[in-house]
Design a protein around this motif. Structure first.
Motif, PDB file in Angstrom:
ATOM      1  N   SER A   1       0.820  -1.201   0.000  1.00 30.65           N
ATOM      2  CA  SER A   1       0.000   0.000   0.000  1.00 30.65           C
ATOM      3  C   SER A   1       0.853   1.249   0.000  1.00 30.65           C
ATOM      4  O   SER A   1       1.785   1.371   0.789  1.00 30.65           O
ATOM      5  CB  SER A   1      -0.926   0.002   1.229  1.00 30.65           C
ATOM      6  OG  SER A   1      -1.689   1.187   1.262  1.00 30.65           O
TER       7      SER A   1
ATOM      8  N   ALA B   1      -3.785   6.387   4.950  1.00 31.02           N
ATOM      9  CA  ALA B   1      -5.117   6.108   5.484  1.00 31.02           C
ATOM     10  C   ALA B   1      -6.072   7.266   5.262  1.00 31.02           C
ATOM     11  O   ALA B   1      -7.280   7.074   5.093  1.00 31.02           O
ATOM     12  CB  ALA B   1      -5.009   5.787   6.978  1.00 31.02           C
ATOM     13  N   SER B   2      -5.556   8.496   5.223  1.00 32.61           N
ATOM     14  CA  SER B   2      -6.409   9.667   5.034  1.00 32.61           C
ATOM     15  C   SER B   2      -7.051   9.698   3.652  1.00 32.61           C
ATOM     16  O   SER B   2      -8.033  10.409   3.434  1.00 32.61           O
ATOM     17  CB  SER B   2      -5.603  10.949   5.264  1.00 32.61           C
ATOM     18  OG  SER B   2      -4.509  11.009   4.359  1.00 32.61           O
TER      19      SER B   2
ATOM     20  N   LYS C   1      -8.329   7.054   2.172  1.00 31.80           N
ATOM     21  CA  LYS C   1      -9.408   6.072   2.094  1.00 31.80           C
ATOM     22  C   LYS C   1     -10.741   6.810   2.110  1.00 31.80           C
ATOM     23  O   LYS C   1     -10.910   7.811   2.814  1.00 31.80           O
ATOM     24  CB  LYS C   1      -9.326   5.107   3.282  1.00 31.80           C
ATOM     25  CG  LYS C   1      -8.024   4.321   3.383  1.00 31.80           C
ATOM     26  CD  LYS C   1      -8.016   3.140   2.451  1.00 31.80           C
ATOM     27  CE  LYS C   1      -6.792   2.259   2.716  1.00 31.80           C
ATOM     28  NZ  LYS C   1      -6.797   1.031   1.923  1.00 31.80           N
TER      29      LYS C   1
ATOM     30  N   GLY D   1     -14.858   4.888   6.402  1.00 30.16           N
ATOM     31  CA  GLY D   1     -14.375   4.091   7.524  1.00 30.16           C
ATOM     32  C   GLY D   1     -15.288   2.919   7.825  1.00 30.16           C
ATOM     33  O   GLY D   1     -16.509   2.984   7.627  1.00 30.16           O
TER      34      GLY D   1
ATOM     35  N   GLU E   1      -5.574  -2.644   4.593  1.00 31.17           N
ATOM     36  CA  GLU E   1      -4.523  -1.638   4.411  1.00 31.17           C
ATOM     37  C   GLU E   1      -4.055  -1.547   2.958  1.00 31.17           C
ATOM     38  O   GLU E   1      -3.357  -0.606   2.588  1.00 31.17           O
ATOM     39  CB  GLU E   1      -3.314  -1.971   5.303  1.00 31.17           C
ATOM     40  CG  GLU E   1      -3.572  -1.704   6.789  1.00 31.17           C
ATOM     41  CD  GLU E   1      -2.472  -2.280   7.661  1.00 31.17           C
ATOM     42  OE1 GLU E   1      -1.517  -2.875   7.096  1.00 31.17           O
ATOM     43  OE2 GLU E   1      -2.567  -2.156   8.887  1.00 31.17           O
TER      44      GLU E   1
ATOM     45  N   ARG F   1     -11.208   2.082   5.305  1.00 30.71           N
ATOM     46  CA  ARG F   1     -10.218   2.110   6.377  1.00 30.71           C
ATOM     47  C   ARG F   1     -10.858   1.559   7.638  1.00 30.71           C
ATOM     48  O   ARG F   1     -11.927   2.003   8.050  1.00 30.71           O
ATOM     49  CB  ARG F   1      -9.762   3.553   6.628  1.00 30.71           C
ATOM     50  CG  ARG F   1      -8.786   3.710   7.787  1.00 30.71           C
ATOM     51  CD  ARG F   1      -8.320   5.151   7.912  1.00 30.71           C
ATOM     52  NE  ARG F   1      -9.365   6.034   8.418  1.00 30.71           N
ATOM     53  CZ  ARG F   1      -9.548   6.317   9.710  1.00 30.71           C
ATOM     54  NH1 ARG F   1      -8.785   5.754  10.631  1.00 30.71           N
ATOM     55  NH2 ARG F   1     -10.505   7.152  10.078  1.00 30.71           N
TER      56      ARG F   1
END
Length: 213
Positions: free
Chosen positions: A46, A50-51, A53, A56, A106, A113
């Motif tokens: 990856s 994460a930001s 994605k 959630g 991930e 996420r």
């Protein structure tokens, strides 16, 4: 080849009782330490932070079949369940499975996420995974190469109103190349990877249909 001598589930109680009756005298010969194995350890490839994605997901605690949730490798032959002798997972199977789930989400392929419990209110949906089967199946007899069976029921609900978004069973069967642990363990890797890849895709498709914001 794996020894035909496996440890039946019921023998665990019998062994404990025998040791209690004999005090410090052991009725069992000394054995070699069990080999330690793991599955689902490959790191996700990856490069997406994460930001980036798009939504959630809060994963509730995994439900795992009791017979296979420990560090023992469960096998089934002609309907009889037993543990494979001299083999252990490095951690309980349920722990390794949860680590594999985290790695799967991930990856770049997932727009979702996984969020922590403290971030649950930020999640667009909740995901419940129920591992119904996690075993080595000797479908062609105890000396033939077995199949690894991983069966997972996944349930998705929308966070804001708990509406059901999906309920599906994912089944992966991978035949080991040989009746040896060196072939059986990679089959677990493949079966877990296949099932989780399908689940990640399924969650991603559902998330894409959710309203923005």
């Amino acid at each position: 080849m794996i020894s035909p001598l496996r440890i039946p589930l019921r023998s665990l109680t019998v062994a404990a009782a025998a040791l209690a009756l004999t005090g410090c005298i052991s009725l069992f010969p000394k054995s070699e330490p069990a080999g330690l194995y793991r599955f689902g350890h490959a790191a996700a490839e990856s490069s997406r932070p994460a930001s980036d994605k798009s939504f959630g997901v809060f994963k509730t605690p995994t439900v795992f079949t009791r017979a296979a949730m420990s560090d023992r490798l469960l096998s089934v032959t002609n309907g009889e369940a037993a543990y494979i002798a001299d083999a252990r997972w490095v951690s309980p199977a349920i722990v390794l499975f949860d680590e594999a789930v985290a790695r799967a989400f991930e990856s770049d392929a997932s727009p979702a996420r996984l969020v922590t419990r403290g971030e649950a209110l930020k999640a667009a949906m909740a995901l419940r995974l129920e591992v119904r089967s996690f075993e080595t199946d000797y479908v062609d007899g105890p000396k033939a190469a077995p199949e690894v069976l991983v069966e997972i029921r996944a349930v998705m609900t929308r966070s804001n109103d708990r509406a059901l978004l999906g309920d599906k069973v994912f089944v992966a069967r991978v035949k080991a190349a040989d009746n040896r642990l060196s072939a059986i363990v990679p089959a677990y890797d493949q079966a877990v990877g296949q099932a989780l890849s399908e689940i990640v895709d399924w969650v991603g498709e559902a998330g894409a249909k959710l309203p923005a914001g």
